[in-house]
Scaffold this motif. Structure first.
Motif, short mmCIF file in Angstrom:
data_model
loop_
_atom_site.label_atom_id
_atom_site.label_comp_id
_atom_site.label_asym_id
_atom_site.label_seq_id
_atom_site.Cartn_x
_atom_site.Cartn_y
_atom_site.Cartn_z
N ALA A 107 0.83 -1.21 0.00
CA ALA A 107 0.00 0.00 0.00
C ALA A 107 0.87 1.25 0.00
CB ALA A 107 -0.93 -0.01 1.21
N VAL A 108 1.94 1.22 0.78
CA VAL A 108 2.86 2.36 0.83
C VAL A 108 3.59 2.52 -0.50
CG1 VAL A 108 5.00 3.20 1.89
CG2 VAL A 108 3.18 2.25 3.33
N ALA A 109 4.00 1.40 -1.10
CA ALA A 109 4.77 1.44 -2.34
C ALA A 109 4.00 2.07 -3.49
CB ALA A 109 5.23 0.03 -2.72
N ILE A 110 2.69 1.84 -3.57
CA ILE A 110 1.91 2.36 -4.69
C ILE A 110 1.17 3.65 -4.34
CG2 ILE A 110 1.58 0.04 -5.62
CD1 ILE A 110 -1.31 0.15 -4.61
N SER A 111 1.34 4.13 -3.11
CA SER A 111 0.66 5.36 -2.71
C SER A 111 1.28 6.56 -3.41
CB SER A 111 0.74 5.54 -1.19
OG SER A 111 2.09 5.67 -0.78
N GLU A 231 3.32 -3.23 -10.78
CA GLU A 231 2.80 -2.82 -9.48
C GLU A 231 1.36 -3.30 -9.29
OE1 GLU A 231 4.16 -1.59 -6.96
OE2 GLU A 231 6.12 -1.03 -7.74
N THR A 232 0.58 -3.23 -10.36
CA THR A 232 -0.80 -3.67 -10.29
C THR A 232 -0.88 -5.16 -10.01
OG1 THR A 232 -1.53 -1.94 -11.81
CG2 THR A 232 -2.98 -3.84 -11.55
N LYS A 233 -0.04 -5.94 -10.70
CA LYS A 233 -0.02 -7.39 -10.50
C LYS A 233 0.40 -7.74 -9.08
CE LYS A 233 1.63 -11.62 -12.72
NZ LYS A 233 2.48 -12.19 -13.81
N ALA A 234 1.43 -7.06 -8.58
CA ALA A 234 1.89 -7.32 -7.21
C ALA A 234 0.82 -6.94 -6.19
CB ALA A 234 3.17 -6.53 -6.94
N SER A 235 0.15 -5.82 -6.44
CA SER A 235 -0.89 -5.36 -5.52
C SER A 235 -2.07 -6.33 -5.49
CB SER A 235 -1.37 -3.96 -5.93
OG SER A 235 -0.31 -3.04 -5.88
N ARG A 236 -2.45 -6.81 -6.67
CA ARG A 236 -3.56 -7.77 -6.73
C ARG A 236 -3.21 -9.07 -6.02
NH1 ARG A 236 -5.25 -6.78 -13.08
NH2 ARG A 236 -6.50 -4.88 -12.70
N ALA A 237 -1.95 -9.50 -6.14
CA ALA A 237 -1.50 -10.71 -5.46
C ALA A 237 -1.58 -10.54 -3.95
CB ALA A 237 -0.08 -11.07 -5.89
N VAL A 238 -1.16 -9.38 -3.46
CA VAL A 238 -1.20 -9.11 -2.02
C VAL A 238 -2.64 -9.09 -1.52
CG1 VAL A 238 -0.75 -7.37 -0.25
CG2 VAL A 238 1.00 -7.88 -1.96
#
Length: 318
Positions: A107-111, A231-238
């Motif tokens: 969440a911090v990384a993509i903020s 980033e989107t793929k990583a965020s969806r995985a999380v």
């Protein structure tokens, strides 16, 4: 062997067969990357520690449950039971907190730079090892009380009230107050991380939605598109990991709340609860393997080496 024992043994055996190799694969992939290519990113370090925690849960809990279901219940003495219960509680708690940490970091990384979370982009990587050490200390220190109540055998083979029966070990509680105090204490501790996961996951989904709306209206460069897709793929995985954990945690604790209403917990209820408490150890690494590009690259390299080796050996013999 009755039907219940067969189903139990099969269920825990499947979890064991899946979770141990996959978690080992994730750990080895990141460790190999650390020693051969470059320094691991903060997310990689968190995932590696998460895989290790899940691996230990599978080894410490799933294997004994499988063996006990097959009829071999005298696995440990009192010391062995205390160590096993202590380790399971600690590593299961680490699995929760590390999943939460991964969610917060993503969440911090993509903020955006204007977000209140923006200052954490540099601070989390800077203090990451201290955070992880603190989580290890937190769960080790809060798992002692339950472990002290673990024994391998009961007096006169009678199960007293407020006793958790794992077949190969028993967790005794001297009275109802101790029983619910330890239970509510553990649940409250874990619930803090679960709530934080849910909040951060909601924030990630909001950012992903806003990003999707911007992509529709703005044509960006190929590089920015690739970075955005990663980033989107990583965020969806999380977010997927969080949803899965919340579901398993919810089922686990609904069953636990039910056990608070009865003095003697049946073995079937205990088995179902343990099953959902360990199920995440097999699902988590599968999500990581199918979504993490670094792990996938390592798998491709291993596959390529295996394909090349037979060719080289056949060439040498000609």
């Amino acid at each position: 062997m009755d039907t219940r024992a067969i189903v139990k043994a099969s269920s825990f055996l499947i979890i064991t067969i899946i979770s141990i190799p996959t978690n080992l694969l994730v750990c080895c992939a990141f460790l190999h990357n650390r020693f051969t290519e470059a320094k691991l990113l903060a997310a990689d370090i968190i995932i590696c520690n998460l895989a290790f925690a899940n691996l230990m849960v599978a080894v410490i809990r799933s294997i004994p449950q499988t063996i006990a279901a097959l009829g071999y219940v005298n696995l440990f003495d009192d010391v062995g039971c205390k160590i096993t219960i202590f380790s399971f509680r600690a590593f299961r708690g680490l699995s929760i907190s590390l999943t939460c940490l991964l969610c917060v970091y993503q969440a911090v990384a993509i903020s955006p730079a204007t977000s209140v979370l923006a200052p954490l982009k540099t601070r989390i990587p800077q203090y990451l090892m201290y955070i992880i050490i603190f989580l290890y200390f937190l769960y080790y220190s809060t798992s002692v009380m339950t472990a002290l109540n673990a024994v391998f055998n009961l007096f006169n083979n009678t199960i007293p009230p407020y006793t958790l029966n794992l077949e190969y070990c028993f967790i005794l509680h001297k009275d109802y107050f101790t029983y619910i105090s330890i239970g509510f204490g553990v649940m409250s501790r874990d619930l803090v991380f679960i709530v934080l996961m849910i909040i951060m996951s909601g924030y990630i989904l909001k950012l992903l939605y806003q990003h999707g709306q911007k992509v529709k209206s703005i044509r960006s460069s190929d590089r920015s598109q690739k970075e955005g897709r990663a980033e989107t793929k990583a965020s969806r995985a999380v977010v997927t990991l969080v949803i899965l954990y919340v579901v398993f945690f919810g089922i686990d604790n609904v069953i636990w709340l039910y056990t608070m209403t009865i003095s003697r917990v049946t073995l079937l209820i205990s088995d179902i609860r343990v099953f959902f408490a360990t199920l995440y150890t097999s699902v988590c690494p599968i999500v990581v393997i199918t979504t993490n590009p670094k792990v996938q690259r390592k798998l491709k390299l291993v596959k390529m080496k295996r394909e090349i080796q037979p060719t080289e050996s056949s060439t040498c013999t000609l």
